[in-house]
Design a protein around this motif. Structure first.
Motif, PDB file in Angstrom:
ATOM      1  N   VAL A 180       9.081   9.814  91.997  1.00  0.00           N
ATOM      2  CA  VAL A 180       8.037  10.711  92.502  1.00  0.00           C
ATOM      3  C   VAL A 180       7.860  11.927  91.590  1.00  0.00           C
ATOM      4  O   VAL A 180       6.829  12.611  91.662  1.00  0.00           O
ATOM      5  CB  VAL A 180       8.335  11.173  93.948  1.00  0.00           C
ATOM      6  CG1 VAL A 180       8.377   9.986  94.887  1.00  0.00           C
ATOM      7  CG2 VAL A 180       9.632  11.969  94.028  1.00  0.00           C
ATOM      8  N   ALA A 181       8.847  12.188  90.730  1.00  0.00           N
ATOM      9  CA  ALA A 181       8.750  13.327  89.821  1.00  0.00           C
ATOM     10  C   ALA A 181       7.966  12.994  88.554  1.00  0.00           C
ATOM     11  O   ALA A 181       7.561  13.906  87.821  1.00  0.00           O
ATOM     12  CB  ALA A 181      10.149  13.825  89.449  1.00  0.00           C
ATOM     13  N   ILE A 182       7.737  11.706  88.277  1.00  0.00           N
ATOM     14  CA  ILE A 182       7.063  11.313  87.029  1.00  0.00           C
ATOM     15  C   ILE A 182       5.696  11.978  86.862  1.00  0.00           C
ATOM     16  O   ILE A 182       5.395  12.509  85.780  1.00  0.00           O
ATOM     17  CB  ILE A 182       6.967   9.775  86.924  1.00  0.00           C
ATOM     18  CG1 ILE A 182       8.341   9.201  86.557  1.00  0.00           C
ATOM     19  CG2 ILE A 182       5.935   9.352  85.876  1.00  0.00           C
ATOM     20  CD1 ILE A 182       8.384   7.687  86.516  1.00  0.00           C
ATOM     21  N   PRO A 183       4.810  11.998  87.877  1.00  0.00           N
ATOM     22  CA  PRO A 183       3.513  12.663  87.671  1.00  0.00           C
ATOM     23  C   PRO A 183       3.639  14.136  87.296  1.00  0.00           C
ATOM     24  O   PRO A 183       2.895  14.640  86.442  1.00  0.00           O
ATOM     25  CB  PRO A 183       2.804  12.489  89.025  1.00  0.00           C
ATOM     26  CG  PRO A 183       3.432  11.280  89.617  1.00  0.00           C
ATOM     27  CD  PRO A 183       4.871  11.324  89.187  1.00  0.00           C
ATOM     28  N   VAL A 184       4.587  14.834  87.921  1.00  0.00           N
ATOM     29  CA  VAL A 184       4.790  16.253  87.604  1.00  0.00           C
ATOM     30  C   VAL A 184       5.311  16.403  86.178  1.00  0.00           C
ATOM     31  O   VAL A 184       4.838  17.251  85.404  1.00  0.00           O
ATOM     32  CB  VAL A 184       5.773  16.890  88.602  1.00  0.00           C
ATOM     33  CG1 VAL A 184       6.058  18.341  88.241  1.00  0.00           C
ATOM     34  CG2 VAL A 184       5.231  16.786  90.020  1.00  0.00           C
ATOM     35  N   MET A 185       6.288  15.576  85.819  1.00  0.00           N
ATOM     36  CA  MET A 185       6.855  15.648  84.476  1.00  0.00           C
ATOM     37  C   MET A 185       5.834  15.204  83.431  1.00  0.00           C
ATOM     38  O   MET A 185       5.782  15.754  82.332  1.00  0.00           O
ATOM     39  CB  MET A 185       8.117  14.783  84.412  1.00  0.00           C
ATOM     40  CG  MET A 185       9.204  15.236  85.363  1.00  0.00           C
ATOM     41  SD  MET A 185      10.599  14.100  85.451  1.00  0.00           S
ATOM     42  CE  MET A 185      11.347  14.369  83.865  1.00  0.00           C
TER      43      MET A 185
END
Length: 282
Positions: free
Chosen positions: A234-239
């Motif tokens: 779930v952190a991939i889009p933010v990263m």
């Protein structure tokens, strides 16, 4: 520290007149320099997680099997006015235990409780519920990350470690040392409008998680790895949004205009090409 690999001298299928080939060897050498300079050391805490994270960086969320509660004797009510009067009625065995153990207040019953006394050789940490956790992760020069280039995809494999700290009474206490692999999949494209290379994060996974040191007892590695990977997913889009801010600009050539800029990821190398035009020299 990496072997060189063969690259073509010219791509006859490409119409652009300027062609540059960048081998895996050059990219891996750049990663080696960044690793030895300490670029791949980072600390993660609760503020690092996106709002939709399925798990939190707390003891109860990530390590529920290792959470303990004060487990021993209730010896008097936690009313300050009664402490002096009630103390004389506490059995001597409990007073002896108090001298070498920590006292806490049980919120549910408002009673003072004492945890089991630790011996001088015992450096285990008692991990209570909902204790905040902090991860300091790093890749050192003995575990070099390396890039593998395939058609239209760039993979990075790294081996590193994370020191996990529990924040107890505003102090960081080491509870775990984790080791494992990290796989990162990237794409890179040429952006003609800015004459730069833009990267995109495609995937991020932890593999082969291990625990060479634990101060909280045995750890369920399968569950912990699954939870950490769920957080990363779930952190991939933010990263990715952060990754895409850092474009790699092409060098400026005096009196030249770069046209039809392209970047292709090939097996074992990057191919960068363009068709320049030149301004008249005055």
């Amino acid at each position: 520290p990496f072997p060189s690999n063969a690259i073509p001298m010219f791509d006859s299928q490409e119409a652009n007149t300027i062609q540059v080939f960048v081998s895996e060897y050059m990219l891996n050498s750049g990663l080696w320099a960044l690793t030895t300079a300490g670029w791949f050391t980072k600390t993660f805490n609760a503020a690092s997680l996106p709002s939709n994270s399925p798990y939190q960086l707390t003891s109860s969320s990530l390590l529920p099997e290792n959470v303990q509660t004060p487990t021993t004797t209730k010896f008097l009510q936690a009313e300050p006015a009664l402490v002096a009067e009630t103390w004389v009625n506490v059995p001597k065995a409990q007073i002896d235990q108090i001298s070498s153990a920590k006292i806490a207040v049980a919120p549910a019953t408002n009673e003072l409780v004492v945890a089991a006394a630790a011996t001088a050789a015992d450096d285990r940490v008692v991990l209570g519920p909902n204790v905040p956790l902090e991860f300091t992760c790093y890749v050192n020069s003995t575990n070099l990350p390396h890039i593998t280039l395939q058609e239209n995809k760039m993979g990075i494999n790294a081996t590193g470690a994370c020191d996990v700290y529990a924040i107890i009474n505003k102090a960081n206490k080491l509870i775990l040392r984790l080791t494992g692999g990290l796989y990162v999949a990237l794409n890179a494209v040429g952006e003609p409008s800015t004459n730069s290379i833009k990267f995109s994060l495609l995937d991020l996974q932890i593999i082969n998680l291990g625990v060479p040191k634990s101060l909280i007892g045995p750890v369920n590695l399968t569950e912990l790895q699954k939870k950490l990977n769920a957080i990363l997913k779930v952190a991939i889009p933010v990263m990715n949004a952060e990754v895409q801010k850092h474009k790699l600009p092409l060098p400026q050539i005096p009196l030249a205009v770069i046209n039809n800029f392209k970047l292709n990821i090939k097996k074992g190398y990057l191919e960068v090409s363009a068709k320049p035009s030149f301004k008249p020299f005055n």
